[in-house]
Design an enzyme around this catalytic site. Sequence first.
Site: not given
Length: 361
Positions: A118-121, A138
């Site tokens: 999720i996102c910057t993961g 992202t």
Amino acid sequence: MSVQSADPRPHRVVVLALDGLLPFELGIPHRIFGRPRDAAGRPLYEVVTCSVRPPGPVETDADFAITVAHGPQALATADTVIVPASYELGPVFEEGVLTDELAAALARIRPGTRLASICTGVYVLAAAGFLDGRPATTHWADADRLQRLFPHIDVDPDVLFIDHGDVLTSAGVAAGIDLCLHIVRRDHGTAVANEVARRTVVPPHRDGGQAQYIERPVPDPQQATTTAARAWALGRLHESIQLRDMAAQEAMSVRTFTRRFREEVGISPGQWLTQQRVERARHLLESSDRSVDRIARDAGFGTAQSMRQHLQTALGVTPSAYRRTFRTGDGVSTGDGVSTGDGAGRTGGGRARDVAAGVRT
């Protein structure tokens, strides 16, 4: 990957909590995967949270820490691993390399485990090599940096999520909800995912991609939108709908309507219509006894061959195969009905890329 089987053991989702995590994003997998039940009321998923260290506190980006009860050993038990965003990734974010601690934790993941970010993961999956040669997304604000740091990844900043089969990535924050709902839909069908969406009070599908969320000059408040045209088209999916007919609903020229539609939805009117017709066909295949020919007409494809081609392109399966897999009543609780509204989209993520199916919508 489908988790439907005779095995009563719930599919295990392990969420990796890293220092600097966003509490909201950490909670998304627990909320979405904690809801689905089978016909006997048993949970379809088990969700646990782990750290790269022994059980204990993990710092967040808020003014509180969380206590995580599982260490990195939990990663070895996962069927799916989800990495939410963190603002303290250090060398992962700055140089694209894992810390020894994080590398040791990720090495515990079994081959074949489904991975999602999720996102910057996504930086964690990229630095670990899981995205080499693959597409990924992202948050739009981080897309350029991700591409520079990992030039061997095909970064798409326009979509809400990308499904590449065993690896999935999503855009920022709320796109994590879209991604998790998509995984539930992929595992157990539209009816189960829609029920989770209703109980979570979120739409089962969001039109368009990230383009609609990027800051732009504020439009004239008197400027018309394409909302009425979309509502009009949704009530007539079984009919032949021309672009000029949709534009007429907003009293616009075809050129202006097409431009405005792309600005608001992120895709062309034709792509959007195909998405909605595929979703209508999915709903009818799951919930009715109508023949494939009848469903093709009711969904607006005209012929069974046309519908077969669109479902094969969008989902990677034939109508008959989809019906066998996701027919309502095959041991999965569906709640009190299926929302047809705007539908769940082709893959449940507004504008999404389902690379396993070989297409982009």
